[in-house]
Design a protein around this motif. Structure first.
Motif, short mmCIF file in Angstrom:
data_model
loop_
_atom_site.label_atom_id
_atom_site.label_comp_id
_atom_site.label_asym_id
_atom_site.label_seq_id
_atom_site.Cartn_x
_atom_site.Cartn_y
_atom_site.Cartn_z
N LEU A 142 0.95 -0.93 0.27
CA LEU A 142 0.04 -0.07 -0.30
C LEU A 142 0.82 1.34 -0.26
O LEU A 142 0.92 2.08 -0.59
CB LEU A 142 -0.51 -0.03 1.36
N SER A 196 -7.74 -0.75 -0.92
CA SER A 196 -7.05 0.30 -0.91
C SER A 196 -6.18 0.51 -1.90
O SER A 196 -5.70 0.71 -2.63
CB SER A 196 -6.62 0.64 0.36
N ILE A 197 -5.68 -1.09 -1.60
CA ILE A 197 -4.11 -1.54 -2.55
C ILE A 197 -5.06 -1.17 -3.95
O ILE A 197 -4.65 -1.01 -5.23
CB ILE A 197 -3.30 -2.93 -2.34
#
Length: 71
Positions: A8, A43-44
């Motif tokens: 991330l 999120s990644i």
């Protein structure tokens, strides 16, 4: 630090700045589960998927054998 957090952080730094190439033996549909299926995985993938190009190389001949025959 976990692998997810490292990835991330890397994607946060590179997102919108430069290209990143991901190679995987798994289909993109399986990435969320492989990344842990949580908020970090979301999120990644939010940083990867929207601008991604996907190339699927498939076949019965292994990559190493294919490379030998190209010469």
């Amino acid at each position: 630090m976990s692998l997810q957090r490292d990835l991330l952080e890397l994607m946060e730094i590179r997102c919108g700045q430069t290209s990143t190439i991901f190679c995987s033996q798994f289909t993109a549909e399986g990435w969320h589960e492989r990344l842990g299926s949580g908020a970090l995985a979301d999120s990644i993938l939010d940083r990867i998927v929207p601008s991604a190009y996907t190339m699927i190389i498939d076949g019965d001949v292994s990559m190493r054998r294919r490379k030998r025959s190209i010469k």
